[in-house]
Structure formats: structure tokens, C-alpha cells
Scaffold this motif. Sequence first.
Motif, PDB file in Angstrom:
ATOM      1  N   THR A 205       0.833  -1.205   0.000  1.00  0.00           N
ATOM      2  CA  THR A 205       0.000   0.000   0.000  1.00  0.00           C
ATOM      3  C   THR A 205       0.868   1.255   0.000  1.00  0.00           C
ATOM      4  O   THR A 205       2.006   1.249   0.470  1.00  0.00           O
ATOM      5  CB  THR A 205      -0.932   0.034   1.229  1.00  0.00           C
ATOM      6  OG1 THR A 205      -0.162  -0.203   2.408  1.00  0.00           O
ATOM      7  CG2 THR A 205      -2.024  -0.994   1.107  1.00  0.00           C
ATOM      8  N   LEU A 269      -4.746  -2.126   5.305  1.00  0.00           N
ATOM      9  CA  LEU A 269      -3.415  -1.859   5.858  1.00  0.00           C
ATOM     10  C   LEU A 269      -2.881  -3.054   6.646  1.00  0.00           C
ATOM     11  O   LEU A 269      -1.697  -3.396   6.543  1.00  0.00           O
ATOM     12  CB  LEU A 269      -3.453  -0.626   6.757  1.00  0.00           C
ATOM     13  CG  LEU A 269      -3.578   0.721   6.042  1.00  0.00           C
ATOM     14  CD1 LEU A 269      -3.871   1.836   7.045  1.00  0.00           C
ATOM     15  CD2 LEU A 269      -2.314   1.057   5.249  1.00  0.00           C
ATOM     16  N   SER A 272      -1.440  -5.674   4.341  1.00  0.00           N
ATOM     17  CA  SER A 272      -0.422  -5.233   3.384  1.00  0.00           C
ATOM     18  C   SER A 272       0.949  -5.754   3.800  1.00  0.00           C
ATOM     19  O   SER A 272       1.261  -5.808   4.993  1.00  0.00           O
ATOM     20  CB  SER A 272      -0.405  -3.698   3.333  1.00  0.00           C
ATOM     21  OG  SER A 272       0.636  -3.243   2.493  1.00  0.00           O
ATOM     22  N   HIS A 275       3.830  -0.761   3.794  1.00  0.00           N
ATOM     23  CA  HIS A 275       3.139   0.503   3.509  1.00  0.00           C
ATOM     24  C   HIS A 275       4.182   1.589   3.286  1.00  0.00           C
ATOM     25  O   HIS A 275       5.064   1.795   4.124  1.00  0.00           O
ATOM     26  CB  HIS A 275       2.206   0.900   4.642  1.00  0.00           C
ATOM     27  CG  HIS A 275       1.491   2.201   4.398  1.00  0.00           C
ATOM     28  ND1 HIS A 275       0.518   2.335   3.423  1.00  0.00           N
ATOM     29  CD2 HIS A 275       1.636   3.441   4.964  1.00  0.00           C
ATOM     30  CE1 HIS A 275       0.076   3.592   3.415  1.00  0.00           C
ATOM     31  NE2 HIS A 275       0.740   4.278   4.334  1.00  0.00           N
ATOM     32  N   LEU A 282      -1.706   7.553   8.372  1.00  0.00           N
ATOM     33  CA  LEU A 282      -1.760   6.165   7.918  1.00  0.00           C
ATOM     34  C   LEU A 282      -0.545   5.376   8.351  1.00  0.00           C
ATOM     35  O   LEU A 282      -0.618   4.156   8.527  1.00  0.00           O
ATOM     36  CB  LEU A 282      -1.933   6.112   6.396  1.00  0.00           C
ATOM     37  CG  LEU A 282      -3.287   6.565   5.853  1.00  0.00           C
ATOM     38  CD1 LEU A 282      -3.388   6.308   4.350  1.00  0.00           C
ATOM     39  CD2 LEU A 282      -4.446   5.886   6.573  1.00  0.00           C
ATOM     40  N   ALA A 286      -1.060   1.962  10.276  1.00  0.00           N
ATOM     41  CA  ALA A 286      -0.467   0.720   9.780  1.00  0.00           C
ATOM     42  C   ALA A 286       0.510   0.127  10.788  1.00  0.00           C
ATOM     43  O   ALA A 286       0.534  -1.088  11.017  1.00  0.00           O
ATOM     44  CB  ALA A 286       0.238   0.979   8.444  1.00  0.00           C
ATOM     45  N   CYS A 293       6.266  -0.121   7.855  1.00  0.00           N
ATOM     46  CA  CYS A 293       6.128   1.032   6.964  1.00  0.00           C
ATOM     47  C   CYS A 293       7.491   1.512   6.489  1.00  0.00           C
ATOM     48  O   CYS A 293       8.489   1.423   7.215  1.00  0.00           O
ATOM     49  CB  CYS A 293       5.432   2.185   7.676  1.00  0.00           C
ATOM     50  SG  CYS A 293       3.745   1.817   8.196  1.00  0.00           S
TER      51      CYS A 293
END
Length: 362
Positions: A205, A269, A272, A275, A282, A286, A293
Motif C-alpha cells: 500500500t 493496511l 499489506s 506501507h 496512515l 499501519a 512502513c
Amino acid sequence: MRLFEEIKEKSHMMRRAASLIKKRKINNTHKLYWAFLLDGSLGDYIVLLKIVEVINEACPNNEVDIFVPKNKLVFAKTVFWGYKGIHGYYPNRFHERYAKYYDFAIKTTHYSEVKYIAHNRVKKISSFLYEKLIYLKKSESYFSCGVEKDYYNFMMRCKFWGLTRYDAIGNGGILPTGNSFVKIFLDDKYKYDFYKWNSGKKYITTNYGIDMVRIKLWPKEYLEQLLAMIKFHRPDIEIVQLGGSNAPKLNNVDKYLFGKSFEFAKYVLKNSMLHIDCEGGLVHLASQLGTKCVVVAGPTPIWYYGYKRNINIVATKCKDCAGVVPYWYKRCMKGYEHPICMYSINPQYVFDRIKKEIMQQE
């Protein structure tokens, strides 16, 4: 006419909320009733959730009302959904006249302030929590430097003391908020919609936050170049772009999820494999859902806002200017048309940092 209707609607909502507050009854000799005053946005509320967790641990038998700006209600309800003891959400400021309906009230922005406390009841029901609240009240002068007006000074104090965003909301350890993990609950009603949408393929994402502070954004063309590299090396992985209904579409994306509810976005999320984003709401969401991330950062200090469990890529030419001047989030304070910090982070460098993460997942 439209402005008049909006003012009328807001006034009606606030009167209704005030009437509901006044119907509260402090009638349980073993339960604490408190008010939590919030400001900020999605990412802030996720951090501030830690306060609720700490209060729940100190005194499990409690009930809280969340006071939040009307335009941020959706964020609050997303973050606090599923938590035991959440009584209501009110788009009002916390007035002194509301105090008699609560045992204590806490306002948390970057640090916590005790706005009111009913000493006898709190001490009787939870002497441990009472002691914490008293120390919290005494500590306010160390943290209060007009954080809204002198944000940078506050940040420098935190850097000197070695405090992260989570440490700071507990006023440096008075409340044990330093552990940067909170529980985000998922609404089962959206599980079917997610599995219906999900093709079964692995996906990454990303987000290009048009609603974010513009100065924080990594250049759109840089993000698109990175996505192209990922697709070249892993054509089996789908790229999914999340965003609001007005978000600009990125190139090299397989699926666009714009204007979806946050409850649906939680499922996306959580599942995923990675991210990719700039520091923002976000990323916080996440990270708390267990997804690693890739965070590209320039103006906002990762030492304060970041999570060590993420891949944090920080500008080296210039960085950490958040709060130096009041308008820091509107334009580069050094006068560059394009912020030199974010433009100095090369897409190839980012790909090299995340290549192992992408290639090892089958």
C-alpha cells in the motif's frame, strides 16, 4: 445562507451534546468517570490512545467521554472504536461547568494536563491513579512552554530529555506511555467487504496525502519511480493506493482505494506486506496494525514521531524544521520552491533500503 445553516447545525449539535453531558450521573462508588480532551488529527489520536490504555490499566472500572473538534470526530471514532469504557463523543470544548459531571479531566496534545480532579472520590476509588494524576499536575510547568505557539522549543526540550512522542504524552514517565504499541480494533462488519475486494495476491500500500501538510510530501514523481522499481523486480506484487476522494492518482498503481471508510482501510493496511508513505496518520495506523512502513521524512523529526520497527528514511541535507517558525508547514523556510530535504531523498536509495524486505517475502 449555507454558512448560516452550518452555524445553526453546529450550534444545535453542541447544545444537544451539552444536554447529554448534564444527564450523566456519578452514581457508582467504585467507578471513575472522566473526560479526555483531544486535538490534532488521525496520527495524534492513535498516539493519545495510549493514555486510555494506561488509565484502563490503573483503574479498569472507568468510563470516559471523548471531547474532540467536530471535524475530527471520524478520526476519534476510528481510533477508539472497540475500547471498553468509551461512553460518548462530544464536539464541544470542555467547559468548567461540565466538571461536576466527572471525577477528572485530562487534556493531551504533546503533553498531558489535568484540567480537573475530584480529589476525594479519585483517591478513594484508586489511590494509585490519584497519585499519578497529582504528579502529572505538578509536572505541567516543566512541559508547558506554550506548545501550540512555541512548538519548536517544546521539541528541543524533548530532544534534550530524550523523549519520543509517546514519552512526552505521559509527561516523561509519570504515566507509563513510552511503549509505542497500542491496540487498534477492527470492525467485523467490514471483514466480508475486504475479502471480497482482496484478490488473494500480495500487495503493497501507498498514499500520496493531498490533505497532509504539503511540505512533508515526497515528490510525486519520486514515489512513482520507486513504485516502478518495485513492479520491475516483483511484478507479482500489486500496488494499492489509499487516499481521500480527491487524492491524485499515482502512476504504476494497480488498484485505487479512494474515499473508503477508515474501518475498511484498517483491513487493507493490516494485510499489506508493506506501507510506503510520509510521516502521517496512515503510518501510525499501519504501524499499530502490525504492518511495517517505509517512512520518508524531512521536516518532521523521526526521533520524535517515528517507530523504530519501521524503515525510516530521513533526509540528510536538511531536516527537522517542524515548528522553527509558525508557518513551517506552509512553505520551505529557507525559501526553496521545492523543499530541499524531501527532494534530496533519491528513489534509488529508498529502493536499495527496502529491496531486501520486498524480495524476501514470497
